[in-house]
Design a protein around this motif. Structure first.
Motif, PDB file in Angstrom:
ATOM      1  N   GLU A 119       0.636 -17.979 -14.217  1.00  0.00           N
ATOM      2  CA  GLU A 119      -0.818 -17.920 -14.322  1.00  0.00           C
ATOM      3  C   GLU A 119      -1.322 -17.300 -15.628  1.00  0.00           C
ATOM      4  N   TYR A 120      -0.557 -16.336 -16.166  1.00  0.00           N
ATOM      5  CA  TYR A 120      -1.038 -15.592 -17.341  1.00  0.00           C
ATOM      6  C   TYR A 120      -0.094 -15.662 -18.531  1.00  0.00           C
ATOM      7  N   ILE A 125       4.492 -15.374 -10.621  1.00  0.00           N
ATOM      8  CA  ILE A 125       3.065 -15.696 -10.667  1.00  0.00           C
ATOM      9  C   ILE A 125       2.434 -15.237 -11.978  1.00  0.00           C
ATOM     10  N   LYS A 155      -9.159 -12.155  -9.072  1.00  0.00           N
ATOM     11  CA  LYS A 155      -8.186 -13.248  -9.073  1.00  0.00           C
ATOM     12  C   LYS A 155      -6.763 -12.696  -9.081  1.00  0.00           C
ATOM     13  N   VAL A 156      -6.510 -11.655  -9.865  1.00  0.00           N
ATOM     14  CA  VAL A 156      -5.180 -11.048  -9.908  1.00  0.00           C
ATOM     15  C   VAL A 156      -4.834 -10.467  -8.527  1.00  0.00           C
ATOM     16  N   GLU A 178      -5.935 -11.484  -5.665  1.00  0.00           N
ATOM     17  CA  GLU A 178      -5.658 -12.625  -4.792  1.00  0.00           C
ATOM     18  C   GLU A 178      -4.252 -13.174  -5.034  1.00  0.00           C
ATOM     19  N   LEU A 179      -3.845 -13.241  -6.292  1.00  0.00           N
ATOM     20  CA  LEU A 179      -2.498 -13.728  -6.611  1.00  0.00           C
ATOM     21  C   LEU A 179      -1.424 -12.774  -6.098  1.00  0.00           C
ATOM     22  N   SER A 196       8.331 -12.542  -6.798  1.00  0.00           N
ATOM     23  CA  SER A 196       7.196 -13.457  -6.665  1.00  0.00           C
ATOM     24  C   SER A 196       6.059 -13.077  -7.610  1.00  0.00           C
ATOM     25  N   GLU A 201      -1.163 -13.277  -2.428  1.00  0.00           N
ATOM     26  CA  GLU A 201      -0.439 -14.526  -2.181  1.00  0.00           C
ATOM     27  C   GLU A 201       1.067 -14.329  -2.380  1.00  0.00           C
ATOM     28  N   ALA A 202       1.437 -13.669  -3.451  1.00  0.00           N
ATOM     29  CA  ALA A 202       2.853 -13.447  -3.747  1.00  0.00           C
ATOM     30  C   ALA A 202       3.530 -12.613  -2.665  1.00  0.00           C
TER      31      ALA A 202
END
Length: 73
Positions: free
Chosen positions: A48-49, A44, A5-6, A8-9, A40, A12-13
């Motif tokens: 997210e975290y 994120i 997931k990280v 993927e983020l 970015s 994305e960023a």
């Protein structure tokens, strides 16, 4: 898997395909890892975290794995 997931983020960023990033990827090898890309990622991670990250801390990261470790600690 949380590590994925990280990644993927981060992809994305940086506005890159997920296939271009792995945990061992050197951040300086990514053309998109510029000042806007770093900003970015900082945003994120905060959203997210709930992790606050300074520019100095961001500058200390050398690989995607460094960002993953920070996000998941």
């Amino acid at each position: 898997m949380e590590e994925q997931k990280v990644i993927e983020l981060i992809a994305e960023a940086l506005e890159v395909g997920i296939e271009t990033i792995a945990s061992e990827t050197l951040l300086d090898d990514l053309e998109e890892y510029d000042s806007m890309g770093k900003l970015s990622i900082i945003v994120i991670l905060d959203e997210e975290y709930d992790k606050s990250l300074s520019g100095e801390e961001m500058a200390s990261f050398k690989t995607v794995s460094d960002i993953i470790s920070f996000a998941l600690k």
